[in-house]
Design a protein around this motif. Structure first.
Motif, PDB file in Angstrom:
ATOM      1  N   ALA A  25       0.811  -1.219   0.000  1.00 29.57           N
ATOM      2  CA  ALA A  25       0.000   0.000   0.000  1.00 29.57           C
ATOM      3  C   ALA A  25       0.844   1.268   0.000  1.00 29.57           C
ATOM      4  O   ALA A  25       0.297   2.372   0.028  1.00 29.57           O
ATOM      5  N   ARG A  26       2.158   1.135  -0.030  1.00 33.90           N
ATOM      6  CA  ARG A  26       3.002   2.324  -0.018  1.00 33.90           C
ATOM      7  C   ARG A  26       4.062   2.262  -1.104  1.00 33.90           C
ATOM      8  O   ARG A  26       4.400   1.173  -1.601  1.00 33.90           O
ATOM      9  N   ALA A  27       4.574   3.411  -1.477  1.00 34.77           N
ATOM     10  CA  ALA A  27       5.599   3.481  -2.517  1.00 34.77           C
ATOM     11  C   ALA A  27       6.934   2.956  -1.997  1.00 34.77           C
ATOM     12  O   ALA A  27       7.230   3.050  -0.805  1.00 34.77           O
ATOM     13  N   LEU A  28       7.725   2.410  -2.892  1.00 37.72           N
ATOM     14  CA  LEU A  28       9.052   1.925  -2.548  1.00 37.72           C
ATOM     15  C   LEU A  28      10.099   2.802  -3.224  1.00 37.72           C
ATOM     16  O   LEU A  28       9.993   3.094  -4.415  1.00 37.72           O
ATOM     17  N   SER A  29      11.113   3.207  -2.477  1.00 40.38           N
ATOM     18  CA  SER A  29      12.236   3.929  -3.073  1.00 40.38           C
ATOM     19  C   SER A  29      13.259   2.905  -3.544  1.00 40.38           C
ATOM     20  O   SER A  29      13.721   2.067  -2.765  1.00 40.38           O
ATOM     21  N   LEU A  30      13.619   2.977  -4.824  1.00 32.99           N
ATOM     22  CA  LEU A  30      14.570   2.017  -5.395  1.00 32.99           C
ATOM     23  C   LEU A  30      15.928   2.656  -5.663  1.00 32.99           C
ATOM     24  O   LEU A  30      16.710   2.162  -6.464  1.00 32.99           O
ATOM     25  N   ASP A  31      16.206   3.762  -4.974  1.00 29.32           N
ATOM     26  CA  ASP A  31      17.444   4.490  -5.219  1.00 29.32           C
ATOM     27  C   ASP A  31      18.660   3.886  -4.526  1.00 29.32           C
ATOM     28  O   ASP A  31      19.786   4.278  -4.826  1.00 29.32           O
ATOM     29  N   THR A  32      18.451   2.977  -3.590  1.00 31.12           N
ATOM     30  CA  THR A  32      19.594   2.380  -2.883  1.00 31.12           C
ATOM     31  C   THR A  32      19.579   0.858  -2.962  1.00 31.12           C
ATOM     32  O   THR A  32      19.967   0.178  -2.016  1.00 31.12           O
ATOM     33  N   VAL A  33      19.136   0.325  -4.082  1.00 28.08           N
ATOM     34  CA  VAL A  33      19.115  -1.131  -4.259  1.00 28.08           C
ATOM     35  C   VAL A  33      20.551  -1.637  -4.428  1.00 28.08           C
ATOM     36  O   VAL A  33      21.334  -1.093  -5.205  1.00 28.08           O
ATOM     37  N   VAL A  34      20.888  -2.673  -3.684  1.00 23.82           N
ATOM     38  CA  VAL A  34      22.214  -3.292  -3.779  1.00 23.82           C
ATOM     39  C   VAL A  34      22.024  -4.776  -4.046  1.00 23.82           C
ATOM     40  O   VAL A  34      21.355  -5.474  -3.278  1.00 23.82           O
ATOM     41  N   ILE A  35      22.604  -5.264  -5.134  1.00 24.80           N
ATOM     42  CA  ILE A  35      22.492  -6.679  -5.490  1.00 24.80           C
ATOM     43  C   ILE A  35      23.874  -7.321  -5.383  1.00 24.80           C
ATOM     44  O   ILE A  35      24.862  -6.800  -5.906  1.00 24.80           O
ATOM     45  N   THR A  36      23.923  -8.439  -4.678  1.00 23.57           N
ATOM     46  CA  THR A  36      25.172  -9.160  -4.465  1.00 23.57           C
ATOM     47  C   THR A  36      25.013 -10.588  -4.956  1.00 23.57           C
ATOM     48  O   THR A  36      23.978 -11.216  -4.716  1.00 23.57           O
ATOM     49  N   VAL A  37      26.033 -11.093  -5.633  1.00 29.39           N
ATOM     50  CA  VAL A  37      26.024 -12.490  -6.089  1.00 29.39           C
ATOM     51  C   VAL A  37      27.202 -13.212  -5.447  1.00 29.39           C
ATOM     52  O   VAL A  37      28.335 -12.727  -5.470  1.00 29.39           O
TER      53      VAL A  37
END
Length: 205
Positions: A126-138
């Motif tokens: 029900a709320r917006a998500l900020s995607l400005d600090t997404v960190v993906i690790t493999v």
């Protein structure tokens, strides 16, 4: 005679002043410096934590401004599955493609193999998500972190901006996954401070 004595006094004063740093200088050198800045921070407002990792959360969460302990959790999924949170947020690896770096130059590794992960986040909350600090690790089959690849031919693009309720965002991330680990990797997606990181385990195909 008095001139000779005066010269000796002046010379003695200059010599004693150069025998070592003043107490103020010594104090300044002994003062502890600020905490070191790590290069893993996605932006100036976030930094990695030193929290212990677990099997469910194999990579430390990024500490974001105003964030505390994540309260919304989800179970890990296979690399061909979907990580679903109780508030309706879902993540998946839409597709995986493979390639090799071809261009030469600084920071390039011609011939190095890489895997491109096409990622997707769906916001059913029900709320917006900020995607400005997404960190993906493999992590490879031995649990070692794999280097990201930014070669032009990989055509990567990051998550960014605000994802409104009901919206879906897509992005591509490339990693130099060794072929020996294609059958077993761990992909960790840390996208905000409210949710635990989404974890995918399995093979890349």
């Amino acid at each position: 005679m008095s001139a000779v004595v005066l010269a000796g006094v002046l010379l003695s004063g200059c010599t004693s002043g150069s025998t070592g740093p003043s107490p103020a200088a010594s104090t300044a050198q002994a003062t502890p410096t600020d905490s070191p800045v790590t290069s893993a921070s996605p932006d100036p407002t976030s930094k990695p934590t030193t929290a212990a990792t677990t099997k469910a959360q194999p990579v430390p969460k990024v500490q974001r401004d105003g964030g505390g302990t994540p309260t919304i959790t989800a179970r890990p999924a296979g690399t061909d599955g979907r990580v679903s949170y109780s508030d309706g947020v879902k993540l998946r690896i839409r597709d995986v493609t493979f390639g090799k770096e071809t261009k030469e130059g600084p920071g390039r590794f011609p011939g190095r193999a890489y895997a491109v992960l096409a990622m997707e986040i769906s916001n059913g909350s029900a709320r917006a998500l900020s995607l400005d600090t997404v960190v993906i690790t493999v992590l490879d089959s031995k649990g070692k972190q794999v280097n990201p690849v930014y070669a032009e031919e990989a055509k990567v693009n990051d998550f960014a901006g605000e994802l409104k309720p009901g919206g879906t965002a897509k992005a591509n991330y490339a990693f130099a996954v060794p072929k020996s680990s294609y059958s077993k990797v761990t992909v960790v997606v840390d996208f905000d401070g409210v949710h635990t990181s989404a974890v995918f385990r399995g093979g890349l195909s």
